[in-house]
Design a protein around this motif. Structure first.
Motif, PDB file in Angstrom:
ATOM      1  N   LEU A 462       2.212 -13.775 -10.926  1.00 32.80           N
ATOM      2  CA  LEU A 462       1.753 -12.569 -10.226  1.00 32.80           C
ATOM      3  C   LEU A 462       2.694 -12.233  -9.075  1.00 32.80           C
ATOM      4  CD1 LEU A 462      -2.122 -13.140 -10.124  1.00 32.80           C
ATOM      5  CD2 LEU A 462      -0.864 -11.563 -11.568  1.00 32.80           C
ATOM      6  N   ARG A 466       4.433  -8.652  -8.732  1.00 34.54           N
ATOM      7  CA  ARG A 466       4.170  -7.836  -7.544  1.00 34.54           C
ATOM      8  C   ARG A 466       4.106  -8.783  -6.344  1.00 34.54           C
ATOM      9  NH1 ARG A 466       5.125  -2.805  -8.544  1.00 34.54           N
ATOM     10  NH2 ARG A 466       3.985  -2.297  -6.646  1.00 34.54           N
ATOM     11  N   GLU A 469       0.998  -7.711  -3.739  1.00 33.83           N
ATOM     12  CA  GLU A 469      -0.293  -7.551  -4.404  1.00 33.83           C
ATOM     13  C   GLU A 469      -0.637  -8.772  -5.255  1.00 33.83           C
ATOM     14  OE1 GLU A 469       2.242  -5.418  -4.320  1.00 33.83           O
ATOM     15  OE2 GLU A 469       1.643  -3.365  -4.780  1.00 33.83           O
ATOM     16  N   GLY A 470       0.359  -9.256  -6.006  1.00 28.08           N
ATOM     17  CA  GLY A 470       0.147 -10.390  -6.894  1.00 28.08           C
ATOM     18  C   GLY A 470      -0.188 -11.654  -6.126  1.00 28.08           C
ATOM     19  N   THR A 767      -3.741  -4.772  -5.654  1.00 28.04           N
ATOM     20  CA  THR A 767      -4.111  -6.181  -5.472  1.00 28.04           C
ATOM     21  C   THR A 767      -5.503  -6.461  -6.049  1.00 28.04           C
ATOM     22  OG1 THR A 767      -4.240  -8.001  -3.905  1.00 28.04           O
ATOM     23  CG2 THR A 767      -4.935  -5.914  -3.057  1.00 28.04           C
ATOM     24  N   LEU A 770      -5.120  -6.500  -9.821  1.00 26.86           N
ATOM     25  CA  LEU A 770      -4.491  -7.742 -10.277  1.00 26.86           C
ATOM     26  C   LEU A 770      -5.462  -8.919 -10.194  1.00 26.86           C
ATOM     27  CD1 LEU A 770      -0.854  -7.504  -8.888  1.00 26.86           C
ATOM     28  CD2 LEU A 770      -1.582  -7.569 -11.268  1.00 26.86           C
TER      29      LEU A 770
END
Lengths: 850, 224
Positions: A462, A466, A469-470, A767, A770
């Motif tokens: 993740l 990103r 966000e990840g 986020t 995800l």
């Protein structure tokens, strides 16, 4: 109560959405339970009503399975002292190709005596047709229909209806329209009355009846008469009250009932997790509140009671809403179930109304409340155990301590050891099911650990995809294993169920495919009915010979299938001219040598039974199978057990000569036609149609037609998989919405900081999305793993207790792959609302949120 | 650099609260200003409005010439991330991210390349003398260290405006002095406009310009 109003009610008001979502778990479970069972009950009840209405004043019915019996039996019964009236009946479900809804139930009776049992109240027509039975008999083309049927099809007195009879198309005349009454409402009003002797010709019954309906003289005890008749006729005849037919029908639909139970139990179990998760989170979030109340003098018992009462109320409301939804979906399910039973067992029945048993509804209500209370038990205990001093110290995350997780792992490991030993003693039913139950518990105990490990494993992925966000999405999961594991558990259970059903479907398709290749190898199938399961019409014995003489036909095989009672259950008996069977048509042997078993069966020296019959009725190879036939006791050894999917309740193959001899029935259900290789199917079809045109009722299925039909039925059966899938998707959505709603509350400040330092709304949404996808992926991975174990148990259960079929273990990889987009799509959908909620709040409040 | 014209902020609830009442204020580029006042005087509200965390009920706010009225949330966020750095009383570091990751956060949000982000974050942590704490989590740091990480994060793109809400409020007095020294040093080196909300008279008086708020009005604006 005061605590409830002062504390719980305020919390519910503040977290209304979450409360609704929590309740949705119970709604889902109860709705599936009520929906599936009410549908089943409705169909059974409709069948019973039809039986009851048609029975009229009948007290006893005599049958000999589907093969029927000779006319002389009627005379013997009528001669028994104590029998007031005994009348013959032929009953058939026919498609008249009229504009109204499909099938009609034809009740063929002998009007001479039948009025002693049934009331034919004509509202229109020549009363003499029933006033004087001879008029009815003298006009064998007479038909009486119900007012409902007549109105629906625009029929009036003297309207003509053409019916494809066994001896060619025959035109019937509507001579009476019956007033709406008990009898006419049978089978939803789609009922026609015909003369029984005309029906013998129409349906190819020869000189036989399907049934005798009778009533006792006044003062004669029905049980005594029943005993007397049974003794006189012998064990091959069933002398039962009309209601006994309902039990047979019930036994046919028992497989569905079992699946309905499994599905609804799983749905409730999943609902329990959603509730457990919500309460566990609520307890953590309300720690300071609990601390204050405890500091002010509330006892541990009061706190525990508070949470349990909350859960009971939630369960009650959820179950109430679930009941309503369940009754709503029951209508749709009962319609498809009626068709489905008709397709599979040839017993058409439709439920006109959803009949709900108050006991079932009450049971569902109790189940909803109990499930909810059980789910909240552990969180309630945790709440009661809150230390007031510690509770007033604020903490941001509810962390599952390493110690707690270790204990869970140790208990799970211990349970797995027990499960391992259970496998060695799995012959014992109790040990087998205990092993399954413990496997589920052990698996669930491992979910937090698995969720944590998987969250850590996907963090780099993740983060790579990103960076902000990840990372934050993965961290959110890692920091709150309890929050994550609740949703993951519910999702994983759901996916496991889909995989186990999907795997069973896959295995069934593979096996059926192989079975069809062997068992259904003729080029054509000729039947007198529109589908192969309906046995209302039958060919005369001579029909096959006529077909064999058509140029291009290599050889033919005749088949007579009949559902015959074995130990009170309707079992499919398949009679064939076994000597005429080619080795390529021999079904794969499970026990016994193929050549020997078919030779012995051909000589009339034994039965060949399907593996599911052997399993369900605990029949052993080489041991005698004893049947009571209209011509006495028939005891032959089981000379072979073969893999056969003809019928879900098992099948018995016997030589045609034996069947004809013991059941006095030489009619034919189907002719299997093998063609010379140089003859095109279309040409042959035309030749056969030309040969029998106008002479007999005939439907021709090519090999491919039949295979398509069987696959269609199998598809319908595994249509349940789609209900499971829908439940899985719903659970995914509910669980993820619930988790994310809590997550964004927990992370409100974090999300505020993110926006304060420059995150755009799209990035904040990202986020949350995800995080949802990560939950979906983790749930999928855990669920697919659980599914592999659940599939093993499902196959065992199917073989032991449901269908008696041993299917090969085939993991449904295709379905597993297909679940990824479905579940991840559902996860993303579930995240839409929470993500919007995350970006809509005030930034200043978010930054100050503690 | 910062200009407020008749800015009011009302909070509507059961009872309406006027936090700021027609405030006019102008801050030049490179100024270092303290904002003082009793609790409820409107200091934090003013800071939030200038920082684009909240919107005024009335009046106009201009940041570096850009009028904030009528712009979308995303445009406001872009102004915030390009022109404004925040330092909070409670640091507001993300607990799961290391010092380096916390400082990198605003740069990632701007979509900078990874190598450039890494260089800048290390440079900033070195600027606040935390080069040896790169991989530490916030919970492993002292209060002063946490605030220094927060300052490094606020400076990530060397914004022209630095807003500090009680930056020493959660620190002991020695650490407070140290942090204030750091802010002043950075102000001199980077030339940013700095606005510090504080209760601390010492902090306030150390700033070249002091503004006092009371009941939503500016009651003092003193330079030098």
């Amino acid at each position: 109560m005061r605590l409830l109003r002062l504390i719980s009610w305020q919390y519910v008001r503040k977290h209304l959405l979450r409360t609704v979502l929590t309740m949705a778990g119970i709604v889902l479970g109860v709705a599936v339970f009520v929906g599936m069972h009410t549908a089943n009950q409705s169909v059974l009840s409709a069948f019973n009503k039809t039986v009851d209405r048609i029975a009229g004043a009948t007290q006893l019915q005599i049958t000999a399975g589907e093969s029927g019996f000779d006319e002389e039996v009627l005379e013997r019964v009528q001669a028994v002292p104590g029998v007031r009236v005994a009348v013959p009946v032929i009953e058939a479900v026919v498609n008249l190709n009229l504009k109204s809804q499909g099938n009609i139930l034809v009740l063929a009776v002998d009007m001479t005596g039948d009025r002693g049992l049934r009331d034919y109240d004509l509202e229109e027509g020549d009363d003499t047709v029933i006033e004087d039975p001879l008029v009815f008999i003298a006009q064998p083309d007479s038909l009486m229909v119900t007012r409902e049927f007549a109105s629906a099809n625009g029929l009036v007195i003297n309207s003509k209806i053409t019916l494809a009879a066994m001896d060619g198309p025959r035109t019937f005349t509507v001579r009476g329209i019956m007033k709406s009454s008990g009898l006419t409402s049978a089978f939803g009003g789609n009922l026609a009355i015909m003369d029984i002797y005309a029906a013998q010709k129409v349906f190819g019954r020869g000189r036989k009846f399907d049934r005798i309906d009778l009533a006792a003289n006044e003062g004669v005890a029905v049980p005594d008469l029943q005993k007397q008749l049974s003794g006189m006729l012998g064990a091959g005849y069933e002398v039962e009250s009309p209601s006994a037919r309902g039990k047979q029908f019930e036994s046919l639909s028992s497989v569905y009932g079992m699946l309905a139970n499994i599905t609804s139990l799983f749905a409730l179990f999943i609902g329990m997790f959603i509730i457990y998760n919500s309460f566990a989170i609520a307890v953590t979030q309300r720690r300071s509140e609990i601390g204050i109340v405890r500091a002010l003098g509330a006892t541990r018992g009061q706190i525990q009671t508070l949470f349990l009462t909350e859960s009971a109320i939630l369960g009650l409301i959820g179950a109430g809403v679930g009941l309503l939804f369940g009754l709503l979906i029951a209508r749709a399910i009962s319609a498809s179930l009626g068709n489905f039973l008709g397709e599979i067992y040839g017993v058409a029945q439709k439920a006109d109304e959803v009949s709900s048993d108050p006991r079932l509804l009450f049971g569902a209500l109790v189940m909803g409340v109990v499930t909810s209370v059980i789910a909240a038990w552990i969180p309630a205990r945790a709440a009661a155990g809150v230390d007031p001093v510690q509770a007033l110290q604020k903490g941001r995350y509810q962390q599952l301590s390493a110690g707690e997780n270790r204990v869970r792992r140790q208990v799970a490991a211990g349970l797995f050891v027990v499960v391992f030993f259970c496998l060695f003693f799995a012959q014992n039913r109790v040990i087998f099911y205990s092993g399954y139950f413990l496997t589920v518990i052990a698996g669930l105990l491992l979910v937090p650990t698995m969720a944590l490990w998987l969250s850590r494993a996907i963090r780099p992925v993740l983060k790579f995809l990103r960076p902000v966000e990840g990372t934050l999405a993965a961290d959110s999961l890692i920091q709150s294993p309890r929050r994550t594991s609740g949703a993951v558990s519910a999702l994983a259970l759901s996916i496991a169920l889909v995989i186990s059903l999907g795997g069973m479907a896959r295995a069934s398709y593979n096996s059926i495919d192989e079975w069809m290749r062997i068992a259904l190898n003729p080029d054509m199938f000729l039947t007198p009915t529109q589908n192969i399961t309906d046995r209302s019409f039958r060919f005369p014995a001579s029909f096959a010979e006529e077909i064999r003489q058509i140029p291009g036909v290599k050889y033919t095989q005749v088949v007579r299938n009949a559902r015959i009672l074995y130990k009170g259950n309707p079992v499919m008996f398949v009679s064939l001219d076994v000597a005429n069977l080619r080795p390529e048509s021999y079904l794969p042997a499970i026990q016994g040598d193929s050549k020997t078993m078919y030779r012995l069966a051909a000589e009339g020296k034994g039965f060949i039974v399907s593996d599911n019959f052997a399993e369900l009725y605990k029949v052993k190879y080489n041991e005698p199978l004893v049947l009571n036939t209209p011509n006495g006791r028939l005891a032959l050894p089981v000379v072979g057990i073969v893999r056969d999917y003809s019928d879900q309740k098992g099948s018995v193959l016997l030589d045609r000569a034996v069947f004809v001899k013991y059941w006095n029935d030489d009619s034919i259900n189907a002719v299997r036609v093998y063609l010379n290789s140089d003859t095109p199917i279309a040409t042959m079809k035309a030749r056969i149609e030309e040969k029998v045109a106008g002479k007999t009722r005939l439907f021709i299925f090519t090999n491919q037609d039949l295979k398509t039909y069987i696959i269609k039925i199998t598809d319908q059966w595994f249509g349940l998989t789609y209900i499971q899938l829908a439940v899985a998707v719903l659970v995914a959505i509910l669980g993820i919405i619930n988790t994310l709603t809590v997550s964004i509350t927990d992370r409100r400040r974090e999300l505020g900081v993110l926006q304060a330092v420059g995150a755009l709304r799209s990035q904040v949404r990202g986020t949350i999305w995800l995080e949802a996808i990560a939950i979906g992926v983790i749930g999928l991975v855990v669920g697919l793993f659980f599914g592999s174990v659940a599939l093993y148990y499902s196959l065992e259960m199917s073989a032991r207790d449901i269908a008696g079929l041993w299917l090969d273990y085939t993991y449904p990889w295709g379905m597993a792959a297909g679940l990824f987009p479905v579940i991840l799509g559902a996860a993303l959908f579930a995240a839409l609302g929470p993500a919007e909620q995350a970006v809509r709040g005030g930034l200043v409040e978010a930054l100050e949120y503690e | 650099m910062i200009s407020l014209s008749s800015v009011s902020k009302r909070f509507d609830g059961k009872r309406q609260v006027i936090a700021l009442d027609a405030v006019n204020l102008h801050l030049e580029k490179g100024e270092m200003v303290s904002l003082v006042g009793p609790s409820g005087s409107g200091k934090s509200t003013l800071l939030n409005l200038i920082g684009g965390l909240d919107r005024p009920s009335e009046g106009d706010i201009r940041i570096d010439g850009t009028l904030l009225r009528g712009i979308s949330d995303d445009e406001l966020t872009r102004i915030r991330r390009d022109k404004i750095g925040f330092i909070f009383q409670f640091f507001n570091l993300l607990p799961t991210l290391s010092c380096l990751e916390n400082v990198s956060l605003p740069l990632h949000l701007r979509g900078w390349p990874a190598a450039k982000i890494n260089d800048r974050a290390r440079e900033l942590l070195s600027l606040v003398k935390l080069e040896k704490r790169l991989d530490h989590l916030p919970e492993e740091l002292s209060g002063g260290e946490r605030q220094r990480v927060a300052i490094a994060r606020a400076l990530s793109v060397y914004p022209p405006i630095l807003l500090a809400d009680e930056p020493t409020g959660n620190l002991d007095s020695n650490t407070g002095v140290e942090i204030l020294g750091l802010i002043r040093e950075l102000h001199e080196r980077l030339g940013a406009t700095v606005l510090i909300v504080t209760h601390d008279r010492g902090v306030a008086e150390s700033c070249p310009r002091q503004i006092a708020l009371k009941d939503g009005h500016i009651v003092m604006d003193k330079k030098g």
